[in-house]
Write a protein that holds these residues in place. Structure first.
Motif, PDB file in Angstrom:
ATOM      1  N   GLY A  85       0.783  -1.230   0.000  1.00 43.53           N
ATOM      2  CA  GLY A  85       0.000   0.000   0.000  1.00 43.53           C
ATOM      3  C   GLY A  85       0.816   1.281   0.000  1.00 43.53           C
ATOM      4  O   GLY A  85       0.250   2.375  -0.047  1.00 43.53           O
ATOM      5  N   GLN A  86       2.140   1.188   0.052  1.00 44.17           N
ATOM      6  CA  GLN A  86       2.922   2.429   0.115  1.00 44.17           C
ATOM      7  C   GLN A  86       4.215   2.426  -0.686  1.00 44.17           C
ATOM      8  O   GLN A  86       5.054   3.301  -0.493  1.00 44.17           O
ATOM      9  N   CYS A  87       4.400   1.485  -1.593  1.00 45.66           N
ATOM     10  CA  CYS A  87       5.643   1.491  -2.399  1.00 45.66           C
ATOM     11  C   CYS A  87       5.388   2.230  -3.717  1.00 45.66           C
ATOM     12  O   CYS A  87       4.294   2.723  -3.975  1.00 45.66           O
ATOM     13  N   PHE A  88       6.420   2.283  -4.541  1.00 47.44           N
ATOM     14  CA  PHE A  88       6.335   2.967  -5.839  1.00 47.44           C
ATOM     15  C   PHE A  88       5.115   2.488  -6.635  1.00 47.44           C
ATOM     16  O   PHE A  88       4.336   3.283  -7.160  1.00 47.44           O
ATOM     17  N   LEU A 123       2.223  -5.314  -8.839  1.00 46.56           N
ATOM     18  CA  LEU A 123       3.658  -5.050  -8.984  1.00 46.56           C
ATOM     19  C   LEU A 123       4.287  -4.587  -7.670  1.00 46.56           C
ATOM     20  O   LEU A 123       5.469  -4.213  -7.648  1.00 46.56           O
ATOM     21  N   CYS A 124       3.525  -4.593  -6.579  1.00 44.09           N
ATOM     22  CA  CYS A 124       4.020  -4.137  -5.268  1.00 44.09           C
ATOM     23  C   CYS A 124       5.434  -4.667  -5.020  1.00 44.09           C
ATOM     24  O   CYS A 124       5.708  -5.849  -5.178  1.00 44.09           O
ATOM     25  N   GLU A 125       6.333  -3.778  -4.630  1.00 42.14           N
ATOM     26  CA  GLU A 125       7.739  -4.178  -4.471  1.00 42.14           C
ATOM     27  C   GLU A 125       7.920  -5.178  -3.332  1.00 42.14           C
ATOM     28  O   GLU A 125       8.766  -6.058  -3.399  1.00 42.14           O
TER      29      GLU A 125
HETATM   30 ZN   LIG Z   1       3.550  -2.051  -2.369  1.00 45.38          ZN
END
Ligand SMILES: [Zn+2]
Ligand SMILES: [Zn+2]
Length: 369
Positions: free
Chosen positions: A93-96, A105-107
């Motif tokens: 919920g808070q990556c690029f 695609l969440c890191e």
């Molecule tokens: Zn993420």
């Protein structure tokens, strides 16, 4: 400590063994799910065959439904007793990429997923001898229990049977989502779906739900085409006898179809999508082939403002989409009954995958006692 039976893969191209494994104590945001039904998906098969590599030993399975048995002290959104469909795309919920509305695609997700660990980087299960045991896609649903993060357990209405509900977790979400979340299919549009396995049959239904006027199903198997016709296809193309591109042109005054959804996973299917879509039309690729293989296209087929998207999970927003799909089943608009070819026991899992490989089944579903 909780012990339960699970199918464990120790090496590629070997049979999974049913073993007693142990679950760790729940972390604050963990949820313990008692498994009720789990589908056998091609992605699991890729791991069994070794074309998709994960640390071993591992419990596979990522298309599942069950009952919440226990929740960690900080777990939100679900309660003990909830019926849940499991999502294989937790995201931070808070990556690029989360900031760019692409949770798939969440890191954090792409970093931890290949390690077959939980989202905090640790294992939740172990073999009887104490060795750590991986969970595929933060799940590992080929076992009687499974510890997941609270954001992966999505409550659905209790009146949808578990065997139907589990399909929503991967194949149905992927196919219906491609049509409804990405296809931008307008009422009356022409849609071609290439490949009528579980994902393609779900895409046919997504196209129907979106109001497509013509839905052309393409497959090599007459039985699958007959099933496609029952659930919404207006026309079938047997790809070993008839030409899919010619059928697309013939149905659309020689322009090509508005949207092509590919769910076959072959280079020739990818090429066909580009030839069958009209200028300005949309191509959605759901299938996959070996990541190191090349695919060639006739350049002319790629021109004229065509749009191509490759997606993994139908642009899923599980908390929004899973209950919606469950309700669509309950009101009769989403047909899931016919997608289940066989119901099997956990100890029949190896034969279940052999049948999937032979192309005999749309979905085999493991039913847990
Ligand atoms: Zn993420
Ligand atoms: Zn899957």
């Amino acid at each position: 400590m909780l012990s339960y039976r699970a199918a464990v893969l120790h090496a590629p191209q070997t049979a999974m063994r049913i073993e007693t494994v142990t679950a760790a104590a729940l972390k604050p945001t963990d949820v313990l799910v008692r498994m009720r039904a789990a589908g056998l998906c091609h992605t699991d098969l890729e791991v069994i065959e070794g074309s998709l590599r994960y640390p071993l030993p591992i419990v596979l399975g990522h298309e599942a439904a069950g009952i919440v048995e226990q929740v960690g002290p900080a777990a939100r959104r679900v309660e003990v007793g909830d019926h849940v469909v499991l999502s294989w795309n937790p995201h931070c919920g808070q990556c690029f990429y989360c900031d760019r509305d692409a949770p798939i695609l969440c890191e954090e997700y792409l970093g931890k997923g290949p390690q077959a660990v939980a989202f905090d980087g640790q294992n939740r299960t172990a073999l009887a001898d104490g060795r750590q045991l991986g969970q595929l896609m933060f799940l590992g649903s080929f076992g009687e229990y499974c510890i997941v993060s609270d954001q992966q357990a999505i409550a659905v209405p209790k009146d949808i049977p578990f065997d139907r509900a589990c399909l929503i977790g991967c194949g149905v979400m992927t196919g219906v989502g491609a049509a409804l979340n990405l296809g931008a299919i307008a009422h009356g549009d022409s849609v071609m779906v290439i490949g009528c396995g579980a994902v393609g049959l779900a895409a046919v239904q997504g196209a129907r739900l979106a109001g497509a006027g013509k839905i052309i199903a393409v497959d090599l198997d007459s039985a699958k085409l007959a099933l496609a016709a029952r659930i919404g296809a207006t026309q079938g193309v047997h790809a070993s006898k008839d030409d899919a591109v010619a059928a697309a042109k013939q149905a659309t005054g020689d322009r090509g179809v508005d949207v092509v959804i590919e769910a076959a996973g072959s280079a020739s299917a990818f090429r066909t999508t580009a030839e069958a879509v009209r200028p300005g039309g949309q191509i959605i690729w759901l299938g996959k082939i070996d990541v190191n293989k090349d695919v060639s296209f006739r350049w002319g087929s790629m021109m004229q403002e065509k749009r191509i998207r490759r997606v993994s999970y139908g642009n899923a927003r599980p908390r929004r989409d899973f209950p919606l799909l469950a309700r669509a089943y309950l009101d009769g608009s989403l047909m899931l009954d016919d997608l289940i070819s066989r119901r099997i026991r956990l100890d029949e899992i190896n034969e279940g995958f052999a049948a999937l490989k032979r192309g005999e089944t749309i979905r085999s579903v493991i039913m847990f006692d």
